[in-house]
Motif scaffolding. Structure first.
Motif, short mmCIF file in Angstrom:
data_model
loop_
_atom_site.label_atom_id
_atom_site.label_comp_id
_atom_site.label_asym_id
_atom_site.label_seq_id
_atom_site.Cartn_x
_atom_site.Cartn_y
_atom_site.Cartn_z
N LYS A 1 -0.99 -4.25 -5.01
CA LYS A 1 -0.98 -2.90 -5.03
C LYS A 1 0.26 -2.60 -5.83
O LYS A 1 1.04 -1.93 -5.57
CB LYS A 1 -0.44 -2.32 -3.35
CG LYS A 1 -2.07 -2.36 -3.69
CD LYS A 1 -2.30 -1.69 -1.48
CE LYS A 1 -3.40 -2.05 -0.47
NZ LYS A 1 -3.34 -1.79 0.45
N ARG A 2 1.78 -3.50 -5.41
CA ARG A 2 3.08 -3.31 -5.64
C ARG A 2 3.02 -3.01 -7.46
O ARG A 2 3.89 -2.60 -7.95
CB ARG A 2 4.12 -4.12 -4.86
CG ARG A 2 5.86 -4.64 -5.54
CD ARG A 2 6.53 -5.64 -5.27
NE ARG A 2 7.24 -5.52 -5.72
CZ ARG A 2 8.67 -5.30 -4.65
NH1 ARG A 2 7.83 -5.29 -3.32
NH2 ARG A 2 9.87 -5.55 -5.21
N ALA B 1 0.48 -2.77 -9.47
CA ALA B 1 -0.23 -1.63 -10.14
C ALA B 1 0.33 0.11 -10.43
O ALA B 1 0.68 0.57 -10.71
CB ALA B 1 -1.62 -1.51 -9.36
N LYS B 2 1.06 -0.01 -8.66
CA LYS B 2 2.46 0.84 -9.21
C LYS B 2 3.50 0.90 -10.05
O LYS B 2 3.42 1.76 -11.13
CB LYS B 2 3.37 0.99 -7.56
CG LYS B 2 2.52 1.65 -6.46
CD LYS B 2 3.06 1.35 -5.02
CE LYS B 2 2.58 2.38 -4.01
NZ LYS B 2 3.87 1.24 -2.53
N ASP C 1 -1.43 -7.06 -1.17
CA ASP C 1 0.10 -6.07 -0.81
C ASP C 1 0.73 -6.45 -2.61
O ASP C 1 1.03 -5.46 -3.20
CB ASP C 1 0.51 -6.52 0.25
CG ASP C 1 0.02 -5.81 1.35
OD1 ASP C 1 0.00 -4.58 1.18
OD2 ASP C 1 1.10 -6.58 2.02
N THR D 1 -7.45 -1.00 -7.53
CA THR D 1 -6.38 -1.05 -7.21
C THR D 1 -5.82 0.09 -7.94
O THR D 1 -5.11 1.63 -7.40
CB THR D 1 -5.11 -2.07 -6.84
OG1 THR D 1 -5.92 -2.96 -6.05
CG2 THR D 1 -4.15 -1.56 -6.25
N GLU E 1 -7.85 3.54 -7.08
CA GLU E 1 -7.33 4.38 -6.04
C GLU E 1 -6.46 4.99 -6.43
O GLU E 1 -6.26 5.88 -5.29
CB GLU E 1 -7.07 2.97 -4.87
CG GLU E 1 -8.45 2.43 -4.05
CD GLU E 1 -9.78 3.65 -3.66
OE1 GLU E 1 -8.36 4.36 -2.64
OE2 GLU E 1 -10.92 3.83 -4.17
N MET E 2 -5.49 4.66 -6.75
CA MET E 2 -4.39 5.44 -7.42
C MET E 2 -4.55 6.67 -8.59
O MET E 2 -3.98 7.52 -9.37
CB MET E 2 -3.07 4.76 -8.26
CG MET E 2 -2.72 3.78 -6.75
SD MET E 2 -1.61 2.24 -7.86
CE MET E 2 -0.43 2.83 -8.58
#
Length: 412
Positions: free
Chosen positions: A20-21, A23-24, A17, A84, A87-88
């Motif tokens: 992912k954070r 990566a954003k 998680d 990740t 995936e974005m």
């Protein structure tokens, strides 16, 4: 495209998680038009686990195999981060140290970076890759084997990449939101600094502040890399965190920038050393060869050809220091009556580039400690720093009193 380097520490990538954070966050910078080099640490706790495996398997381990094992934590994070981002729909690729290549010395577990040729990554940027996710803390030695840079080495990796790629900035994301005037856990009046000079940050890092690895600050100062320290757990504005920069980039600053402390210090005294030319070299050469990190040094006035020599070192190096001195005495290199270790001391330091042009800082520091009933055991100074050794039980009181006395809660 301009290049931005972003480094994420172990707590920032501790779970999927959190990956992912961050990566954003990387995706936001890509959307601004940057090509991004992301330096990642191992997931929180992973390196300690790997080191434990090595020690359990082979207490007297081969350092080359140690590096092969402990470097794997960063490889895992780099691959997961690249996946990740993909995936974005952000074109990303992971890179291990040897693939870049990050060329280092052959000092396994404590290697130093010698060169980072940018050609391979720049070629991929030109082909459409937007993010290079690089495993921090590792490189490749002259013999072609994996090397590691020592604990905290991912900070150094990030700054070295920023220098090699002439990056616009190097952002170090961690679990704190910047550099503070002192540790907020000890002093609730601690204030986050908007900017701090390289020299001040270097002193604070070497004196106990855990925000940045000392070698990373040295590199940033040498190559004029603008460093920004900020939190990966908070929403960021363009002026978030603390910028570590040239002294000339700071309009006004307080005389004292911060108060640092180091809890795990020891004071060692060689009692009644034969005072003669070369005695300091005879003492400190074997200490250096034994890997003892000596800091403060004080020699007392000589009487009847004898003197006392006092120095400080980390508490976990006391036994090594004692053995080194006893061995030197048995060889006949030095002569002393006794060696006394005090392992219940702490080092307190005030740091500030303003001390170059302002007098009275030392007097004020000593007066404050005296008023609190705190005895000073050892004093050392430099152009922008004053450090003292005191009883450890007074450490927090000393930090709070000095922070108040120099009014560090107020901006310049």
């Amino acid at each position: 495209m301009p290049i931005l380097v972003m480094k994420f520490g172990g707590t920032s990538v501790a779970t999927l998680d959190r990956i992912k954070r961050v990566a954003k966050r990387v995706g936001v910078e890509v959307s601004k038009g940057y090509d991004v080099i992301v330096i990642v640490s191992a997931m929180s706790g992973e390196t300690n686990k790997l080191v434990g495996y090595v020690n359990e398997t082979s207490p007297l381990f081969d350092a080359r195999e140690y590096d092969a094992v402990v470097s794997s934590g960063e490889n895992v994070t780099a691959g997961l981060m690249a996946l990740t981002l993909q995936e974005m729909d952000v074109p990303a690729r992971s890179w291990q140290g040897w693939q870049v290549p990050v060329k280092t010395t052959d000092a396994h577990a404590a290697a130093r970076i010698e060169d980072i040729p940018p050609a391979n990554i720049l070629q991929k940027f030109s082909e459409g890759m937007k993010v290079a996710v690089v495993a921090g803390f590792q490189g490749i030695g002259p013999d072609g084997r994996i090397t590691t840079l020592g604990r905290g080495g991912s900070d150094t990796t990030a700054v070295a990449f920023a220098a090699a790629f002439n990056a616009e900035r190097c952002d170090i994301y961690t679990d704190v939101d910047g550099v503070y005037t002192t540790d907020p856990r000890i002093c609730d009046k601690a204030r986050k600094l908007d900017k701090i000079a390289f020299e001040e940050m270097l002193e604070l890092a070497s004196l106990g502040a855990k925000v940045l690895q000392t070698r990373s600050v040295e590199l940033a100062m040498r190559y004029k890399v603008k460093l920004r320290v900020l939190s990966s757990f908070e929403e960021q504005s363009d002026d978030a965190g603390t910028l570590v920069c040239d002294e000339e980039d700071i309009m006004e600053s307080n005389v004292v920038a911060g108060v640092a402390y180091s809890r795990d210090e020891a004071k060692m005294t060689l009692v009644s050393v034969a005072d003669r030319p070369g005695i300091a070299a005879a003492i400190f050469t074997p200490l250096s060869e034994a890997g003892v990190n000596v800091d403060m040094i004080v020699q007392n006035i000589s009487e009847d050809g004898r003197t006392d020599m006092t120095f400080s070192c980390p508490t976990d190096q006391v036994k090594r220091a004692e053995k080194s001195m006893i061995d030197a005495k048995e060889r006949g290199d030095i002569n002393f009556h006794d060696i006394v270790a005090d392992t219940a001391v702490a080092k307190i330091s005030v740091v500030g580039i303003g001390m170059r042009s302002h007098t009275g800082v030392a007097a004020k520091m000593f007066e404050v400690l005296s008023r609190e009933g705190i005895n000073i055991k050892v004093i050392t100074t430099s152009e922008i720093k004053i450090s003292v050794l005191i009883d450890r039980k007074y450490m927090e009181l000393a930090v709070q009193a000095l922070h108040d006395a120099f009014e560090l809660e107020k901006a310049a």
